[in-house]
Design an enzyme around this catalytic site. Sequence first.
Site, mmCIF file in Angstrom:
data_model
loop_
_atom_site.group_PDB
_atom_site.id
_atom_site.type_symbol
_atom_site.label_atom_id
_atom_site.label_comp_id
_atom_site.label_asym_id
_atom_site.label_seq_id
_atom_site.Cartn_x
_atom_site.Cartn_y
_atom_site.Cartn_z
ATOM 1 N N ARG A 1 -13.697 -43.762 22.440
ATOM 2 C CA ARG A 1 -14.109 -42.690 21.537
ATOM 3 C C ARG A 1 -15.300 -43.193 20.724
ATOM 4 O O ARG A 1 -15.231 -44.271 20.128
ATOM 5 C CB ARG A 1 -12.968 -42.343 20.590
ATOM 6 N N ASN B 1 -9.938 -46.374 20.563
ATOM 7 C CA ASN B 1 -10.516 -45.660 19.423
ATOM 8 C C ASN B 1 -10.667 -46.679 18.288
ATOM 9 O O ASN B 1 -9.705 -46.989 17.592
ATOM 10 C CB ASN B 1 -9.576 -44.518 19.027
ATOM 11 N N ARG C 1 -11.590 -35.436 1.203
ATOM 12 C CA ARG C 1 -13.018 -35.071 1.152
ATOM 13 C C ARG C 1 -13.180 -33.681 0.560
ATOM 14 O O ARG C 1 -12.377 -32.785 0.824
ATOM 15 C CB ARG C 1 -13.632 -35.078 2.553
ATOM 16 N N HIS D 1 -15.337 -33.928 15.582
ATOM 17 C CA HIS D 1 -14.097 -33.419 16.179
ATOM 18 C C HIS D 1 -14.363 -32.667 17.482
ATOM 19 O O HIS D 1 -13.535 -31.854 17.905
ATOM 20 C CB HIS D 1 -13.360 -32.436 15.227
ATOM 21 N N LEU E 1 -7.277 -28.967 11.824
ATOM 22 C CA LEU E 1 -6.896 -29.281 10.446
ATOM 23 C C LEU E 1 -6.004 -30.517 10.425
ATOM 24 O O LEU E 1 -4.813 -30.452 10.731
ATOM 25 C CB LEU E 1 -6.132 -28.102 9.834
ATOM 26 N N GLY E 2 -6.604 -31.663 10.127
ATOM 27 C CA GLY E 2 -5.830 -32.897 9.969
ATOM 28 C C GLY E 2 -6.204 -33.477 8.620
ATOM 29 O O GLY E 2 -6.519 -32.727 7.691
ATOM 30 N N ASN E 3 -6.221 -34.802 8.490
ATOM 31 C CA ASN E 3 -6.750 -35.395 7.262
ATOM 32 C C ASN E 3 -8.214 -35.035 7.108
ATOM 33 O O ASN E 3 -8.696 -34.708 6.037
ATOM 34 C CB ASN E 3 -6.585 -36.909 7.294
ATOM 35 N N ASP F 1 -1.613 -35.559 1.354
ATOM 36 C CA ASP F 1 -0.743 -35.248 2.481
ATOM 37 C C ASP F 1 -0.165 -33.841 2.331
ATOM 38 O O ASP F 1 0.544 -33.538 1.370
ATOM 39 C CB ASP F 1 0.392 -36.292 2.512
ATOM 40 N N ILE G 1 -2.058 -30.513 10.494
ATOM 41 C CA ILE G 1 -1.708 -29.374 9.635
ATOM 42 C C ILE G 1 -1.672 -28.083 10.461
ATOM 43 O O ILE G 1 -0.721 -27.305 10.383
ATOM 44 C CB ILE G 1 -2.729 -29.247 8.471
ATOM 45 N N GLU H 1 -6.831 -35.447 22.137
ATOM 46 C CA GLU H 1 -8.162 -36.032 22.348
ATOM 47 C C GLU H 1 -8.119 -37.187 23.354
ATOM 48 O O GLU H 1 -9.052 -37.373 24.122
ATOM 49 C CB GLU H 1 -8.719 -36.521 21.001
ATOM 50 N N GLU I 1 -1.127 -27.656 13.558
ATOM 51 C CA GLU I 1 -0.040 -27.599 14.541
ATOM 52 C C GLU I 1 1.334 -27.473 13.900
ATOM 53 O O GLU I 1 2.286 -27.068 14.559
ATOM 54 C CB GLU I 1 -0.045 -28.887 15.395
ATOM 55 N N ASN I 2 1.432 -27.867 12.620
ATOM 56 C CA ASN I 2 2.766 -27.981 12.015
ATOM 57 C C ASN I 2 3.016 -27.127 10.786
ATOM 58 O O ASN I 2 4.165 -26.809 10.486
ATOM 59 C CB ASN I 2 3.024 -29.442 11.617
#
Length: 411
Positions: free
Chosen positions: A92, A11, A242, A181, A210-212, A284, A333, A386, A335-336
């Site tokens: 990727r 990647n 963003r 994604h 939902l990540g960065n 974060d 986000i 992924e 997942e946690n």
Amino acid sequence: MQTSSHVLVLNCGSSSLKFAIIDPRDGRELLSGIGESLGESAPCIRWKCGDTKAQESLESNAGHTEVIQFLVGQILSQQPALKEHLAAIGHRVVHGGEKFSHSVLIDQAVINAIQECSALAPLHNPAHLLGIDAASRAFPDLPQIAVFDTAFHQSMPRHAYIYALPYSLYRDHGLRRYGMHGTSHRFVTERAAEILNLPLNEVNLISAHLGNGASITAVKNGQSVDTSMGLTPLEGLVMGTRSGDVDPGLLMHLGNHLGFSIDKINNLLNKQSGLQGISELSNDCRELEQAAEQGHSGALLALEIFCYRLAKYIASYYAPLGEVDALVFTGGIGENSSLIRQKVMEYLGGLGYRLVPERNLQARFGEEGAISADDTPMTLVIPTNEEWVIARDAAALVPPDRPCHDALTRE
Ligand code: ADP
């Protein structure tokens, strides 16, 4: 007996290269690592193999080629079994434009096509090409496969991907919504179908990655029919730095009245907005949750806007889907963060969503699970993977005449 059965997944970002050796049959990660600060004064490489972690500095200005040379010359030379078992390399690739709706074996025509899509992903596609070139030279005997972030969304209907702009911008310049994604949305779609015990081509989902970076996809009969990212990853949800959707008139205002240049607007929307911009504290989510607990007003507002905007998108996807078999949360986000999930579902109470707090708390840190109350719309948490999708696609595309083909594709 031929035993080659593992895939090296690469990647390549503009200044980083993540690598992993994966068993495509079960997703097991045998080695993983990252080269960082590439092309800068102090690049370094970190890796993990089994329980062993290590890191080394690289020469100043070292790039993607040097990371792959280090991987082959230093890491894999100490692990000959890992190298011997490699059967393919999976790359990727962020943008495949309209050319790729599936993963492909890389040849010169594919390289040219990735190059042609570079205008749509100027930071990523050129880096992928560097990685493909370096990997082809380091592993000349292995097939190289490209797996595109945009491919899963190529099933979107025209009314979902055409902007309400002069049609010639699409016809002449390819300006349309592509979505990103896709590899993650595809992974959770396949996994959700298994969990729900539905055939893949019958499953309807709303998948929230939902990540960065963050995006949400409407999946109808196993295929993407709408997604929140557009021509670029800037459209849609509030993200770490963003903005997601804004009034396009705002950009003119920034230029005409505040004297912002295009570069400054680009930087503002991509790097200084989102959770970071609103909170004036951090991009974060974990940090914001801790600050919110102490009453930090910026953190509280940022989390609220993130959840509100996400809930609005979820509700809007009932239009393309009609019936929804499950809402799925994934990404760091998704997942946690039990807090984000709880807030989003509170906003969706009018649609019948309700979670069970204990189930919500349990589905974290890699734990998959259903978090909704019985007899309410099904809500799942599914950790994404992924790299496993890339390894599986690469394994499936190894040409049948190659000696490793049988070992790779055997269940
Ligand atoms: P990327 O898009 O860079 O791959 P990730 O998918 O790793 O990002 O997600 C990173 C986000 O996940 C960060 O905002 C981080 O704070 C958040 N996150 C990770 N763990 C937790 C947690 N336990 N609680 C809340 N947020 C978390």
